[in-house]
Design an enzyme around this catalytic site. Sequence first.
Site: not given
Ligand SMILES: *Cc1c(COP(=O)(O)O)cnc(C)c1O
Length: 396
Positions: A63, A116, A188, A213
Amino acid sequence: MAKDNNKRPKRRDTVLAHAGRDPGANHGIVNPPVYHASTVVFPTVAKLEASQAAPFDHIHYGRYGTPTTMALEQAVAALEGGDKAISLPSGLSAIACTLQSFLKAGDHALIVDSTYFPTRRFCNGLLAGFGVEVTYYDPLIGAKIAGLIRPNTRLVFLESPGSLTFEVQDVPAIAKAARARGAVVVMDNTWSAGYYFQPFSHGVDVSIQAATKFIAGHSDAMLGVVTVRKELYEQVKTTTANLGVCAGVDECYLGLRGLRSLAARMPRHQETGLKLARWLKARPEVACVLHPALPECPGHELWKRDFTGASGLFSVVLKEFPKKAVAAMLDGLELFALGFSWGGFESLIVPIYPTKVRSVTRWPHPGPAVRIHAGLEDADDLIEDLAAGLKRLTAA
Ligand SMILES: *Cc1c(COP(=O)(O)O)cnc(C)c1O
């Protein structure tokens, strides 16, 4: 890149090809192996007990990470320009764990209004339920954020540009004001993939990426990574340990595999995104294009100052067409699929409704809007697909 530690520092694309791997330690094999592991065994009681006293980033139970997890973490930390990274099962879990690491009952956090949506849902739901107070702020606030900071403000959260509405934030000014009052600065950084924005040289303490992404890049993995200054590592890692969350090793491998080609993919996403954005901007059906590299995007000057490029994600505001006309445009697209997410090799489009997901700033556009992720297809084929779509829009 253990072997090169004593040599001259390498440029970003070179780092991306080498960070987090050491063939010499692995039979000469280029990529690190995928260690599927729960149990780690020790030869003696003394070694077992020493292992429990060792730091978290030491291999002693599945973990807490495996050599595969740690290879990805080293590579992403190098990409982002931070000290250490922690991998998590999704981008959202990376955000949630970070917020829980620095906020407790009675604390206050400032969250950007363009964030987001699931970040907002987490703040308004779980964080609020735990007694944390949240204030949303205008993404274009800049240094004036100082006026919103209270004695109990512990954290300022940025997302630049916002991934629906693309306002570019004054990261250094906000970070300076926050740090002057002892608040941790969290960003982010998913839009830039860490490839076109270096958060740690702009005052950020914690940078989060939905590696789902651009890093994974192939629409086949859920993965998040939190990169931190080393002083903050223990705090975030302790939270992930308390919550019992860890990224799957196959996903870590896919993330690492995607990261190796980031230097080839990002410039192509940029080039195609800009080509589509400029073409759309000249169309009579379009009211405006919100792409950080175009002057009409709020914060464009800051993008020019702080970023070294643009990814392929942007929004388009249409003139006032009815919802069914927009549906006719989107439903008939041949190459652009309708889907959330972005950062993969394939182009995507979704209708967006920013008014529903903000609380302190007004979305000024009367017309409908769509968000486009420019994939790796031929840009001219994508333009032909959009041109046919705009024809359906006006015909409907
Ligand atoms: C998709 C996204 C997230 C979350 O990512 P996941 O892997 O889908 O949980 C967070 N911030 C932004 C800007 C995103 O586009």
